[in-house]
Design an enzyme around this catalytic site. Structure first.
Site, PDB file in Angstrom:
ATOM      1  N   HIS A  20       0.764  -1.106  -0.017  1.00 27.83           N
ATOM      2  CA  HIS A  20      -0.075   0.068  -0.077  1.00 27.83           C
ATOM      3  C   HIS A  20       0.744   1.320   0.024  1.00 27.83           C
ATOM      4  O   HIS A  20       0.518   2.397  -0.849  1.00 27.83           O
ATOM      5  CB  HIS A  20      -0.961  -0.001   1.304  1.00 27.83           C
ATOM      6  CG  HIS A  20      -2.192  -0.951   0.994  1.00 27.83           C
ATOM      7  ND1 HIS A  20      -3.228  -0.162   0.954  1.00 27.83           N
ATOM      8  CD2 HIS A  20      -2.404  -2.037   0.839  1.00 27.83           C
ATOM      9  CE1 HIS A  20      -4.321  -1.162   0.790  1.00 27.83           C
ATOM     10  NE2 HIS A  20      -3.694  -2.472   0.604  1.00 27.83           N
ATOM     11  N   ASP A 118      -4.201   7.013   2.295  1.00 31.94           N
ATOM     12  CA  ASP A 118      -4.787   5.540   1.777  1.00 31.94           C
ATOM     13  C   ASP A 118      -6.280   5.704   1.893  1.00 31.94           C
ATOM     14  O   ASP A 118      -6.752   6.077   2.774  1.00 31.94           O
ATOM     15  CB  ASP A 118      -4.077   4.550   2.518  1.00 31.94           C
ATOM     16  CG  ASP A 118      -4.519   3.041   1.937  1.00 31.94           C
ATOM     17  OD1 ASP A 118      -3.055   2.489   1.392  1.00 31.94           O
ATOM     18  OD2 ASP A 118      -5.479   2.596   1.798  1.00 31.94           O
TER      19      ASP A 118
HETATM   20  C1  U2F Z   1      -2.015  -6.474  -1.154  1.00 30.58           C
HETATM   21  O1  U2F Z   1      -1.243  -7.177  -1.839  1.00 30.58           O
HETATM   22  P1  U2F Z   1       0.281  -7.791  -1.752  1.00 30.58           P
HETATM   23  O2  U2F Z   1       1.086  -6.703  -1.303  1.00 30.58           O
HETATM   24  O3  U2F Z   1       0.322  -9.173  -1.339  1.00 30.58           O
HETATM   25  O4  U2F Z   1       0.251  -8.048  -3.433  1.00 30.58           O
HETATM   26  P2  U2F Z   1       0.325  -7.108  -4.842  1.00 30.58           P
HETATM   27  O5  U2F Z   1      -0.633  -5.948  -4.978  1.00 30.58           O
HETATM   28  O6  U2F Z   1       0.467  -8.098  -5.976  1.00 30.58           O
HETATM   29  O7  U2F Z   1       1.829  -6.309  -4.806  1.00 30.58           O
HETATM   30  C2  U2F Z   1       3.206  -7.056  -4.655  1.00 30.58           C
HETATM   31  C3  U2F Z   1       3.889  -6.124  -5.219  1.00 30.58           C
HETATM   32  O8  U2F Z   1       5.272  -6.458  -4.637  1.00 30.58           O
HETATM   33  C4  U2F Z   1       6.103  -6.477  -5.674  1.00 30.58           C
HETATM   34  C5  U2F Z   1       5.311  -6.721  -7.056  1.00 30.58           C
HETATM   35  C6  U2F Z   1       4.195  -5.998  -6.727  1.00 30.58           C
HETATM   36  O9  U2F Z   1       4.256  -4.604  -6.782  1.00 30.58           O
HETATM   37  O10 U2F Z   1       6.064  -6.086  -8.080  1.00 30.58           O
HETATM   38  N1  U2F Z   1       6.917  -7.772  -5.568  1.00 30.58           N
HETATM   39  C7  U2F Z   1       8.274  -7.628  -6.140  1.00 30.58           C
HETATM   40  O11 U2F Z   1       8.833  -6.511  -6.597  1.00 30.58           O
HETATM   41  N2  U2F Z   1       9.100  -8.412  -5.988  1.00 30.58           N
HETATM   42  C8  U2F Z   1       8.869  -9.875  -5.331  1.00 30.58           C
HETATM   43  O12 U2F Z   1       9.636 -10.701  -5.354  1.00 30.58           O
HETATM   44  C9  U2F Z   1       7.636  -9.872  -4.880  1.00 30.58           C
HETATM   45  C10 U2F Z   1       6.713  -8.613  -4.822  1.00 30.58           C
HETATM   46  C11 U2F Z   1      -3.506  -7.195  -0.980  1.00 30.58           C
HETATM   47  F1  U2F Z   1      -2.895  -8.604  -0.592  1.00 30.58           F
HETATM   48  C12 U2F Z   1      -4.100  -7.381  -2.553  1.00 30.58           C
HETATM   49  O13 U2F Z   1      -5.259  -8.055  -2.342  1.00 30.58           O
HETATM   50  C13 U2F Z   1      -4.509  -6.039  -2.796  1.00 30.58           C
HETATM   51  O14 U2F Z   1      -4.868  -6.119  -4.233  1.00 30.58           O
HETATM   52  C14 U2F Z   1      -3.257  -5.180  -2.936  1.00 30.58           C
HETATM   53  C15 U2F Z   1      -3.300  -3.873  -3.161  1.00 30.58           C
HETATM   54  O15 U2F Z   1      -3.984  -3.017  -2.397  1.00 30.58           O
HETATM   55  O16 U2F Z   1      -2.360  -5.357  -1.697  1.00 30.58           O
END
Ligand code: U2F
Length: 448
Positions: A20, A118
């Protein structure tokens, strides 16, 4: 308006969990270059600020302030329940932010003139009201879940009862006839599913119409039916994304050389696996996935946050070292943009989905919580750029089938065409106006 911006002091309130704070920081980084005289105070927990400000380097006009994380003194980080820390944090808001904001006003010597937060932080509306300044929330997920949160009462009334079949569709909202009861965020339907978070989301839905602008890391034409409805419910609804393109990270870190490894793989052949920043699939699903990877023909790159030696089947790493690579962190956007990457197994978080579209890679989705089931359904039934995992959980068969479908059938080829179309829309929004124009409009609201 330069002189006007001399007096601006924008308070930025970050949600310190999952992915976030990074998109919020990207938003602020671009605004700060557009209004170089304005001061931005960025509020998050120490842990979150340390990550953000060490990765991105220092920017003169953006100053971090740490807020209390609400954890008890003797708290032990528990892996069992990733939501626990969120619950503690939510008990500390808004007092922790207000306290830190007072400090920032002293340090900067300017009153706060705008609050960007946020979207989760419903209380931003009240603080802004008290200060007589605009409130500008950023919703870090996609347009569809946002619309459902704005319509929580209606959704609960139509879909909330106990006897509602999982496959009942939401025909009462334009554009939602393919969305089923099973796809609705559980936190939205069942108030008590996760203490703290459902209440927060409910209040958010009520407060967002009071925002001076509603900002999204999405882009024009991606989901027009839904966006029309959002425009009529929110003031200054502004899509400024995908933020990974409209405000790209200045540095790419790839300590484990994923990109070099991808250079050696065949075009469109690699399966990339990652479940985002919070989720670790349960052991039996990890075992099934490992078996599938071991047996399938595709090379794979797996971003695995915990110790793979301890968590994956014995000997797996050794046996797959020729065709596979397991790392603790990948430069995901670059991985998805690499032409060797052909399919992405994801938990369907919004950032991952938008990056997969930007990289033109079809997805296999294994959703866990929140917006992820709705995102999965949107990928599968609305955009047709991927599939949900068969049966909802990872099995060896399910993964193997989905990989084959995407990499070696006509249907998979169609998905690739569809994702290419959405990628074009994203690139257009970035280069020909859409998102950039919306940034201008946003700056107007923020520095009014
Ligand atoms: C929450 O999501 P997460 O943080 O679990 O997952 P994503 O929205 O997919 O974001 C993961 C980010 O981490 C980065 C990747 C994404 O930008 O590029 N990343 C990376 O660069 N290298 C890695 O090895 C692993 C990850 C929530 F769980 C979701 O349901 C929501 O949709 C989201 C947004 O609110 O937040």
């Amino acid at each position: 308006s330069e002189a006007k911006n001399d007096l601006k002091h924008i308070a930025v309130l970050a949600f310190p969990f999952a992915t976030h704070a990074p998109p919020l920081f990207s938003l602020i980084r671009r605004l700060s270059t557009m209004a170089p005289q304005a001061k931005f105070s960025f509020f998050s927990t120490r842990e979150s600020n340390n990550k953000i400000f060490s990765n991105q380097g220092r920017i003169e006009s953006i100053k971090p302030y740490n807020v209390n994380d609400g954890l008890p003194e003797d708290y032990m980080i528990s892996f069992a329940n990733p939501h626990e820390r969120v619950e503690y944090f939510l008990k500390a808001v808004p007092g922790n932010f207000k306290q830190a904001m007072e400090v920032a006003v002293q340090v900067i010597g300017r009153e706060i003139t705008c609050i960007i937060s946020d979207a989760f932080f419903w209380f931003g509306a009240d603080i802004a009201h008290e200060l007589h300044v605009p409130w500008v929330p950023l919703w870090t997920a996609g347009p569809r879940p946002l619309l459902l949160h704005l319509e929580t009462d209606l959704v609960r009334q139509k879909m909330g009862g106990d006897g509602v079949p999982e496959d009942r569709t939401m025909d009462f909202l334009p554009g939602f006839s393919e969305i089923r009861a099973a796809d609705i965020p559980k936190e939205l339907l069942h108030e008590d599913a996760i203490p703290g978070i459902p209440a927060m989301l409910y209040k958010m839905g009520k407060m967002l119409p009071r925002a001076a602008a509603g900002v999204l890391s999405s882009w024009e034409k991606l989901d027009p039916d839904v966006v029309n409805q959002l425009q009529s419910r929110l003031h200054n609804f502004l899509e400024v994304g995908p933020l990974v393109l409209t405000s790209p990270d200045p540095v790419v870190s790839d300590p484990q050389c994923c990109l070099e490894w991808l250079d050696k793989q065949k075009r469109g052949s690699v399966l990339y696996v990652c479940f985002g920043s919070m989720i670790m699939p349960p052991p039996h699903e990890l075992a099934e996935l490992a078996e599938a990877l071991e047996e399938c023909d595709s090379p794979f790159l797996w971003s695995f946050r915990e110790n793979p030696e301890a968590k994956l089947p014995e000997g797996f790493l050794e046996r797959t070292k020729e065709k596979g690579k397991v790392v603790s962190w990948s430069p995901q956007l670059k991985v998805l943009q690499h032409n060797a990457t052909g399919v992405f197994l994801t938990h369907a978080g919004w950032n991952s989905i938008s990056e997969s579209i930007v990289g033109c890679v079809p997805m296999i989705c294994r959703p866990f919580f929140g917006d992820q089931a709705l995102n999965t359904r949107t990928v599968e039934a609305i955009w047709k750029i991927g599939v949900g995992i068969e049966g909802g959980t990872i099995t060896k068969d399910g993964v193997t089938k989905a990989i084959k479908l995407i990499l070696s059938t006509e249907e998979g080829e169609k998905m690739r065409k569809n994702v290419e179309h959405l990628q074009d829309l994203a690139l257009d929004a970035v280069s020909n106006g859409g998102s950039s124009k919306n940034f201008e409009a946003l700056l107007e609201v923020v520095t009014k």
